[in-house]
Design a protein around this motif. Structure first.
Motif, PDB file in Angstrom:
ATOM      1  N   CYS A 135      38.022  34.354  37.175  1.00 11.30           N
ATOM      2  CA  CYS A 135      38.777  34.947  38.284  1.00 11.30           C
ATOM      3  C   CYS A 135      40.161  34.306  38.343  1.00 11.30           C
ATOM      4  O   CYS A 135      40.270  33.088  38.358  1.00 11.30           O
ATOM      5  CB  CYS A 135      38.027  34.724  39.591  1.00 11.30           C
ATOM      6  SG  CYS A 135      38.986  35.128  41.041  1.00 11.30           S
ATOM      7  N   ILE A 163      42.214  34.286  40.761  1.00 11.73           N
ATOM      8  CA  ILE A 163      42.576  33.763  42.086  1.00 11.73           C
ATOM      9  C   ILE A 163      41.967  32.371  42.308  1.00 11.73           C
ATOM     10  O   ILE A 163      42.650  31.438  42.714  1.00 11.73           O
ATOM     11  CB  ILE A 163      42.161  34.751  43.203  1.00 11.73           C
ATOM     12  CG1 ILE A 163      42.981  36.053  43.072  1.00 11.73           C
ATOM     13  CG2 ILE A 163      42.371  34.147  44.589  1.00 11.73           C
ATOM     14  CD1 ILE A 163      42.526  37.170  43.958  1.00 11.73           C
ATOM     15  N   CYS A 164      40.639  32.243  42.032  1.00  7.82           N
ATOM     16  CA  CYS A 164      39.982  30.956  42.302  1.00  7.82           C
ATOM     17  C   CYS A 164      39.637  30.179  41.040  1.00  7.82           C
ATOM     18  O   CYS A 164      39.241  29.010  41.085  1.00  7.82           O
ATOM     19  CB  CYS A 164      38.750  31.163  43.157  1.00  7.82           C
ATOM     20  SG  CYS A 164      37.515  32.191  42.355  1.00  7.82           S
TER      21      CYS A 164
HETATM   22 ZN   LIG Z   1      37.730  34.321  42.682  1.00  8.17          ZN
END
Ligand SMILES: [Zn+2]
Length: 464
Positions: free
Chosen positions: A383, A385-386
């Motif tokens: 991912c 984003i994280c």
């Molecule tokens: Zn994520």
């Protein structure tokens, strides 16, 4: 009665009667009435004339009061005032001239016009009265009136502005030849093609701000934004005219931008450098979303893109024949971000003062590949984003650290619903094994079973 050549009283009376008939234009049907009214007068007159011994002086002296009286037939003639008018209206132009000759000789044009205006008003024809008054107000007025009337008759076909014509041309997807046929069919409405070309040219930024090579075409971001602002403010002129000076100095244009690459079929195009190829294309473009004024923390929207997901307002910044790689994508993002940092306010002078426009560029027109490249996420299974992978999916205790820099790409609303639903579907498939990656044959069998059940449920439970 002195006009009468005959000395006899009876002859004088007949003369008077004829005169009255002529003056009042008494129709034959009403002659009896008139004669009856007159008979009393005739009788009285004769009596008084006899008692005055046929002396004019004595007659006038003795009958001072009687002579002041108004005669009844005078009232009768007033009642019938409408009749001669009708007859006048019905008469020919020539006899109208003849009938009004005396009047015209005695009374001035100004008096006649004024009288006409007043009597039209008295008869209830207010519009006629007003127009007569209006056109005689100044000497040039009547000419203006005529011009307006003749122009409204002729100019029922309203000509378009060049940009309106261009809009028809673009919207109708016309070719040059099609437009020329249209133009020759109706030259009053459709202008010649050269005017369309000129209007089209006005839609492009300045030629000097563009660079064209064999493999690349680009426009300087500042020049492109200046041009967008100029065109937008021209279009919004009626809106911008009415905003305050503070608002004019604090305009802000919000823009989304992004880049993406694609493969395309190769043409037999020869390049100067043998390493160049047109197999891949990489494009960077922007879409203006909203123009707003920001004063004392108050935001007022002046324009909003009605079709933000359409290519209608999309403006290319750079197009290159190059393969989309991580390096190319990162370079492209840096290229735009550097230009964004160095952007100046756009100043536009209008008839109602200066406009100052600043810009806010959002890199939201991107796909997952670009996001991964920009955040240095090498694996597509991770991912961006994280930074977590699928193996952490079932571990709810593991803390999630969000990289704020990665949030600037936003969530694409274009595919959000499909993606969320896809995610739910895959969760459902793998609910029994609780694993992302399926390796063993046993797991594969379980998944196949669940897929079958899910699909069956779609038909039986969802399809209504
Ligand atoms: Zn994520």
């Amino acid at each position: 009665m002195q006009e009468c050549p005959d000395k006899k009283i009876d002859a004088k009376m007949s003369f008077l009667e004829r005169k009255i008939i002529e003056l009042t234009k008494c129709p034959d049907s009403d002659l009896a009435k008139l004669k009856h009214t007159l008979s009393r007068f005739k009788y009285d007159y004769k009596q008084k004339w006899t008692s005055a011994n046929y002396k004019q002086e004595r007659f006038l002296k003795n009958n001072e009061e009687w002579l002041k009286e108004t005669l009844k037939f005078a009232i009768w003639s007033k009642e019938k005032a409408g009749r001669p008018t009708i007859e006048f209206a019905e008469s020919s132009d020539r006899s109208k001239r003849r009938k009004t000759k005396g009047l015209r000789e005695k009374v001035s044009a100004e008096e006649l016009t004024y009288a006409a205006q007043m009597s039209q008003r008295a008869e209830g024809n207010k519009d006629v009265s007003k127009i007569i008054k209006n056109i005689t107000l100044t000497p040039t007025r009547a000419t203006k009136f005529r011009k307006v009337i003749s122009s409204t008759k002729q100019n029922k076909i309203k000509k378009h502005t060049p940009s309106e014509d261009l809009a028809i041309f673009v919207e109708g997807d016309f070719s040059r030849r099609q437009w020329e046929i249209l133009h020759s069919a109706n030259k009053n409405i459709y202008p010649c093609y050269s005017l369309i070309q000129k209007a089209k040219k006005d839609c492009y930024p300045d030629e000097q701000s563009m660079t064209v090579t064999e493999t690349c075409v680009e426009v300087k971001l500042q020049d492109l934004l200046n041009h967008i602002s100029l065109r937008l403010c021209k279009y919004l002129e009626p809106v911008i005219e009415n905003i305050s000076k503070e608002e004019k100095a604090s305009l802000r244009l919000i823009i989304k931008w992004g880049c993406d690459g694609s493969q395309q079929s190769q043409y037999k195009q020869k390049f100067e450098s043998f390493t160049d190829t047109d197999a891949n294309i990489f494009q960077n473009s922007l879409v203006p979303l909203r123009l707003q004024s920001e004063t004392n923390g108050q935001i007022r929207i002046l324009w909003q893109n009605p079709v933000p997901s359409s290519s209608r307002f999309c403006r290319p910044i750079r197009i290159r024949f190059i393969h989309e790689t991580v390096d190319v994508t990162n370079e492209e993002i840096r290229y735009i971000e550097t230009q964004t940092r160095n952007l100046n306010k756009t100043e536009i002078s209008t008839t109602n003062g200066m406009l100052f426009i600043t810009y806010k560029l959002l890199p939201t027109m991107v796909d997952g590949k670009v996001c991964n490249a920009a955040t240095n996420t090498s694996s597509t299974m991770r991912c961006y984003i994280c930074g977590l992978t699928s193996k952490n999916f079932n571990n709810l205790k593991k803390g999630v650290e969000v990289n704020p820099e990665s949030l600037k790409f936003g969530l694409s609303i274009l595919h959000a619903r499909i993606r969320f639903f896809e995610s739910l579907l895959h969760l459902s498939y793998k609910l029994t094994i609780m694993k992302w990656q399926i390796r063993s044959a046993e797991d594969k069998k379980i998944i196949e079973e669940r897929k079958k059940i899910s699909k069956k449920h779609f038909v039986t439970k969802w399809a209504y």
